[in-house]
Write an enzyme that holds these catalytic residues in place. Structure first.
Site, PDB file in Angstrom:
ATOM      1  N   GLU A   1       0.833  -1.213   0.000  1.00  0.00           N
ATOM      2  CA  GLU A   1       0.000   0.000   0.000  1.00  0.00           C
ATOM      3  C   GLU A   1       0.867   1.262   0.000  1.00  0.00           C
ATOM      4  O   GLU A   1       0.574   2.229  -0.691  1.00  0.00           O
ATOM      5  CB  GLU A   1      -0.911   0.020   1.238  1.00  0.00           C
ATOM      6  CG  GLU A   1      -2.078  -0.947   1.175  1.00  0.00           C
ATOM      7  CD  GLU A   1      -3.211  -0.433   0.288  1.00  0.00           C
ATOM      8  OE1 GLU A   1      -3.320   0.780   0.081  1.00  0.00           O
ATOM      9  OE2 GLU A   1      -3.973  -1.283  -0.211  1.00  0.00           O
TER      10      GLU A   1
ATOM     11  N   THR B   1       3.330   5.420  -6.955  1.00  0.00           N
ATOM     12  CA  THR B   1       4.134   4.656  -7.911  1.00  0.00           C
ATOM     13  C   THR B   1       3.268   3.607  -8.599  1.00  0.00           C
ATOM     14  O   THR B   1       2.378   3.028  -7.981  1.00  0.00           O
ATOM     15  CB  THR B   1       5.301   3.971  -7.162  1.00  0.00           C
ATOM     16  OG1 THR B   1       5.920   4.922  -6.300  1.00  0.00           O
ATOM     17  CG2 THR B   1       6.335   3.447  -8.118  1.00  0.00           C
TER      18      THR B   1
END
Ligand code: SF4
Length: 374
Positions: free
Chosen positions: A57, A63
């Site tokens: 997470e 990203t």
């Protein structure tokens, strides 16, 4: 029936959307049916270890999935448990994160692992308030972890989900101005019987179908109920903030060599941008200053030494979230003085072979590559 309401900040108009319970049930059913056929096979979905899910997470916050996967796998091989992460040196942790950017995420993972050891005997907490109290974990990350690891009915609202929901109700303002109703919508839609699958499905819908550009509405399980689609305005939503141009900084950077063919590097202060990472010293050009003058002045101010500025090595443009930089990098020669860490936490003379042991930000890795090719 849920009613979402918002008074626009200008005070000029109210916005209101109501969704009957039957529509909510249909959203849940159709999304879960779509997910059972189209859900992504991601490494962190193969088990319910809250630590592994938490790492994923955090890595996924800014990203893309394909970039995260190799980092995630290497991370778990190096730090397989909360205990191993908590016991690791911060420099090791930053080195493992090198290249992912937004390094505060790595520092907070490390800090929070120590908080879990101290407050929860090393066991990842299961209460929302305890999870939210950990460093670096906000509401949507907490929802992502608790729903994925423990199948708890806690909603999420990351960037992808905001986009999907903003389109679903044809939100007539940027999502940042409607955080409360968007959370209310995410909570209302969440299937209390299958919160894990529902949240994963919502993330997958945003990542693979309801994409920022050219959403594939004809393959979307919510197409017939989606207001943006029905108004044919899906490509214009979510509405954007009016943004001002991001500032640009011109930086002079020194690769300082000594007689032993070693290079001087310094470690940035722990707090702040790129905190704890190593870099080549330098600083911002003052008005009217040449790059060479800037480098000489900065090195005197930051390290207390005299150098000779030599030939140009490379120029690098790099964009951070709130500004752009141009790094003008020059070879330099140490003349006099013993370097002092005046504006950094630590300095070292290293050879080009030793330099890989230290975590550097992305733009500095390009300098190292250029040195190897020189
Ligand atoms: S119909 Fe299109 S715009 Fe609406 S939620 Fe689905 S993909 Fe997004």
């Amino acid at each position: 029936m849920i009613v979402l309401q918002l008074q626009q900040q200008s005070g000029s108009a109210d916005w209101e959307v109501s969704l009957p319970s039957s529509a909510i049930l249909e959203f849940r059913r159709s999304l879960l049916a779509w997910y059972s056929q189209n859900g992504r096979d991601l490494p962190w979905r193969h088990h319910a270890d809250p630590y592994a899910i938490w790492v994923s997470e955090i890595m996924l916050q800014q990203t893309q999935v394909k970039t995260v996967i190799p980092y995630y796998q290497r991370w778990l091989a190096q730090f397989p448990t909360i205990e191993t992460l908590a016991a690791a040196d911060l420099q090791q942790v930053l080195k493992a994160w090198q290249g992912l950017g937004y390094y505060a995420r790595a520092r907070n993972l490390h800090k929070a692992s120590q908080e879990i050891i101290q407050r929860h005997n090393g066991i990842f907490p299961t209460h929302l308030s305890d999870v939210l109290a950990l460093s670096g974990i906000g509401r949507t990350t907490a929802g992502g972890i608790l729903s994925a690891a423990f199948n708890q009915p806690v909603a999420i609202l990351d960037g992808n989900v905001k986009r999907v929901l903003a389109r679903l109700v044809a939100l007539p303002m940027p999502p940042t101005k409607a955080t409360k109703p968007l959370w209310q919508l995410s909570e209302s839609l969440l299937d209390p019987e299958q919160p894990r699958d529902f949240n994963q499905a919502l993330m997958d819908l945003g990542a693979t179908i309801c994409t920022p550009h050219n959403p594939a509405c004809n393959r979307c399980p919510w197409m017939s109920h989606c207001r943006a689609y029905n108004l044919n305005i899906q490509s214009t939503l979510p509405m954007r903030e009016t943004s001002s141009p991001i500032p640009h900084k011109n930086i002079g950077v020194a690769v300082i060599w000594n007689e032993q063919k070693e290079i001087l590097i310094d470690r940035r202060p722990q707090n702040g941008l790129l905190g704890g990472l190593w870099e080549f010293p330098g600083g911002k050009l003052e008005p009217g200053e040449t790059v060479e003058e800037c480098i000489k002045r900065e090195i005197q101010e930051e390290l207390g030494i005299e150098i000779e500025v030599g030939k140009h090595l490379i120029t690098i443009d790099h964009t951070y979230t709130h500004f752009r930089v141009t790094l003008n990098v020059h070879h330099c020669r140490h003349l006099t003085g013993i370097p002092q860490p005046i504006e950094s936490d630590e300095i070292r003379w290293v050879t080009l072979d030793e330099i890989d042991q230290f975590p550097f930000p992305k733009a500095n890795i390009q300098i190292i590559d250029a040195l190897r090719q020189a």
